[in-house]
Every structure is written in C-alpha cells, then in structure tokens.
Design a protein around this motif. Structure first.
Motif, PDB file in Angstrom:
ATOM      1  N   GLN A  16     -27.896  17.332   1.752  1.00 51.37           N
ATOM      2  CA  GLN A  16     -29.208  16.776   1.446  1.00 51.37           C
ATOM      3  C   GLN A  16     -29.714  15.927   2.613  1.00 51.37           C
ATOM      4  N   PHE A  17     -28.836  15.128   3.200  1.00 50.00           N
ATOM      5  CA  PHE A  17     -29.234  14.268   4.307  1.00 50.00           C
ATOM      6  C   PHE A  17     -29.698  15.100   5.503  1.00 50.00           C
ATOM      7  N   ILE A  18     -28.960  16.159   5.823  1.00 45.01           N
ATOM      8  CA  ILE A  18     -29.347  17.034   6.934  1.00 45.01           C
ATOM      9  C   ILE A  18     -30.679  17.705   6.633  1.00 45.01           C
ATOM     10  N   ALA A  19     -30.880  18.144   5.392  1.00 48.36           N
ATOM     11  CA  ALA A  19     -32.125  18.808   5.018  1.00 48.36           C
ATOM     12  C   ALA A  19     -33.318  17.859   5.119  1.00 48.36           C
ATOM     13  N   VAL A  20     -33.170  16.637   4.645  1.00 54.18           N
ATOM     14  CA  VAL A  20     -34.268  15.660   4.721  1.00 54.18           C
ATOM     15  C   VAL A  20     -34.574  15.333   6.180  1.00 54.18           C
ATOM     16  N   THR A  21     -33.538  15.134   6.977  1.00 53.77           N
ATOM     17  CA  THR A  21     -33.740  14.862   8.400  1.00 53.77           C
ATOM     18  C   THR A  21     -34.428  16.044   9.074  1.00 53.77           C
ATOM     19  N   PRO A  40     -50.748  27.040  19.760  1.00 50.37           N
ATOM     20  CA  PRO A  40     -50.380  27.516  18.411  1.00 50.37           C
ATOM     21  C   PRO A  40     -48.890  27.326  18.135  1.00 50.37           C
ATOM     22  N   LEU A  41     -48.584  27.159  16.866  1.00 56.80           N
ATOM     23  CA  LEU A  41     -47.184  27.036  16.461  1.00 56.80           C
ATOM     24  C   LEU A  41     -46.449  28.336  16.767  1.00 56.80           C
ATOM     25  N   PRO A  42     -45.189  28.244  17.123  1.00 58.59           N
ATOM     26  CA  PRO A  42     -44.412  29.474  17.355  1.00 58.59           C
ATOM     27  C   PRO A  42     -44.359  30.335  16.090  1.00 58.59           C
ATOM     28  N   THR A  43     -44.274  31.625  16.291  1.00 64.75           N
ATOM     29  CA  THR A  43     -44.173  32.551  15.167  1.00 64.75           C
ATOM     30  C   THR A  43     -42.939  32.220  14.336  1.00 64.75           C
ATOM     31  N   GLY A  44     -43.125  32.138  13.048  1.00 64.85           N
ATOM     32  CA  GLY A  44     -42.009  31.871  12.153  1.00 64.85           C
ATOM     33  C   GLY A  44     -41.655  30.405  11.989  1.00 64.85           C
ATOM     34  N   PHE A  45     -42.432  29.505  12.568  1.00 66.24           N
ATOM     35  CA  PHE A  45     -42.133  28.076  12.470  1.00 66.24           C
ATOM     36  C   PHE A  45     -42.079  27.612  11.021  1.00 66.24           C
ATOM     37  N   GLY A  46     -42.929  28.175  10.187  1.00 67.40           N
ATOM     38  CA  GLY A  46     -42.980  27.795   8.772  1.00 67.40           C
ATOM     39  C   GLY A  46     -41.681  28.080   8.027  1.00 67.40           C
ATOM     40  N   TRP A  47     -40.883  29.031   8.523  1.00 62.01           N
ATOM     41  CA  TRP A  47     -39.612  29.340   7.873  1.00 62.01           C
ATOM     42  C   TRP A  47     -38.630  28.186   7.981  1.00 62.01           C
ATOM     43  N   LEU A  48     -38.828  27.300   8.933  1.00 62.10           N
ATOM     44  CA  LEU A  48     -37.971  26.114   9.018  1.00 62.10           C
ATOM     45  C   LEU A  48     -38.038  25.313   7.723  1.00 62.10           C
ATOM     46  N   TYR A  49     -39.247  25.159   7.203  1.00 65.34           N
ATOM     47  CA  TYR A  49     -39.420  24.385   5.968  1.00 65.34           C
ATOM     48  C   TYR A  49     -38.692  25.047   4.795  1.00 65.34           C
ATOM     49  N   VAL A  50     -38.749  26.374   4.749  1.00 67.78           N
ATOM     50  CA  VAL A  50     -38.060  27.110   3.688  1.00 67.78           C
ATOM     51  C   VAL A  50     -36.547  26.907   3.802  1.00 67.78           C
ATOM     52  N   CYS A  51     -36.030  26.971   5.030  1.00 64.82           N
ATOM     53  CA  CYS A  51     -34.587  26.776   5.242  1.00 64.82           C
ATOM     54  C   CYS A  51     -34.151  25.368   4.860  1.00 64.82           C
ATOM     55  N   TRP A  52     -34.923  24.359   5.274  1.00 63.19           N
ATOM     56  CA  TRP A  52     -34.568  22.973   4.930  1.00 63.19           C
ATOM     57  C   TRP A  52     -34.632  22.767   3.426  1.00 63.19           C
ATOM     58  N   GLY A  54     -34.202  25.057   1.110  1.00 67.79           N
ATOM     59  CA  GLY A  54     -33.060  25.760   0.537  1.00 67.79           C
ATOM     60  C   GLY A  54     -31.777  24.972   0.687  1.00 67.79           C
ATOM     61  N   LEU A  55     -31.580  24.383   1.869  1.00 65.39           N
ATOM     62  CA  LEU A  55     -30.384  23.566   2.097  1.00 65.39           C
ATOM     63  C   LEU A  55     -30.383  22.351   1.170  1.00 65.39           C
ATOM     64  N   TYR A  56     -31.554  21.752   0.959  1.00 62.00           N
ATOM     65  CA  TYR A  56     -31.652  20.602   0.065  1.00 62.00           C
ATOM     66  C   TYR A  56     -31.301  20.995  -1.373  1.00 62.00           C
ATOM     67  N   VAL A  57     -31.788  22.146  -1.820  1.00 59.57           N
ATOM     68  CA  VAL A  57     -31.501  22.605  -3.182  1.00 59.57           C
ATOM     69  C   VAL A  57     -30.003  22.856  -3.349  1.00 59.57           C
ATOM     70  N   VAL A  58     -29.385  23.526  -2.378  1.00 61.69           N
ATOM     71  CA  VAL A  58     -27.939  23.778  -2.452  1.00 61.69           C
ATOM     72  C   VAL A  58     -27.181  22.449  -2.478  1.00 61.69           C
ATOM     73  N   GLY A  59     -27.553  21.527  -1.603  1.00 66.53           N
ATOM     74  CA  GLY A  59     -26.903  20.218  -1.585  1.00 66.53           C
ATOM     75  C   GLY A  59     -27.097  19.460  -2.878  1.00 66.53           C
ATOM     76  N   SER A  60     -28.283  19.571  -3.459  1.00 63.05           N
ATOM     77  CA  SER A  60     -28.560  18.885  -4.721  1.00 63.05           C
ATOM     78  C   SER A  60     -27.710  19.451  -5.852  1.00 63.05           C
ATOM     79  N   LEU A  61     -27.576  20.769  -5.892  1.00 62.16           N
ATOM     80  CA  LEU A  61     -26.750  21.379  -6.928  1.00 62.16           C
ATOM     81  C   LEU A  61     -25.294  20.953  -6.782  1.00 62.16           C
ATOM     82  N   LEU A  62     -24.812  20.928  -5.549  1.00 57.96           N
ATOM     83  CA  LEU A  62     -23.441  20.469  -5.314  1.00 57.96           C
ATOM     84  C   LEU A  62     -23.279  19.002  -5.695  1.00 57.96           C
TER      85      LEU A  62
END
Length: 77
Positions: A16-21, A40-52, A54-62
């Motif tokens: 969770q801490f890594i995801a928030v950071t 312009p933002l690099p192509t696919g930059f928005g996927w960073l938010y999805v990855c963070w 997702g990591l937060y959700v996994v960390g929260s469940l754990l």
C-alpha cells in the motif's frame, strides 16, 4: 474488520505504501509534463495509475485478510 488499514499511514503495509507513493509521484510527473514541459504525455502513461491502484488493492486485501506470520516478530527496544 479494521478499515483504518486502508487509510491510516501507520497501518499501511509495504504494498500500500509503495502504491500511494507511486500515485503521488506519477501525479506530480503528470503535472510537470503537462504544465512545465509543455509536451504530450508519453503513450500509455495513464496505465501507471491502473498499476498503482491494482497494487494498492492487492496490498489492502493482504492487510485486511492476511494473517501475520508468527515467525516474524518485531521487537522495539
């Protein structure tokens, strides 16, 4: 169920801490690229938010449903 594990900084686990950071740093980079660099933002930059997120959700469940292992005691002196 202790929902403070979702928002209280001292109760977050490593995932969770890594995801928030990551979310904060990606957001800052987004603003810098958009307003200070003026390109312009690099192509696919928005996927960073999805990855963070997702990591937060996994960390929260754990954090909410995981059981602490008995082999790792932390002693504070």
């Amino acid at each position: 169920m202790d929902f403070e594990k979702l928002y209280r900084p001292s109760a977050l686990n490593s995932y969770q801490f890594i995801a928030v950071t990551g979310l904060i740093m990606s957001g800052a980079a987004h603003l810098i690229i958009k307003y200070l660099v003026a390109r312009p933002l690099p192509t696919g930059f928005g996927w960073l938010y999805v990855c963070w997120a997702g990591l937060y959700v996994v960390g929260s469940l754990l954090n909410l449903f995981g059981k602490p292992s008995s082999g790792h005691h932390h002693h504070h002196h």
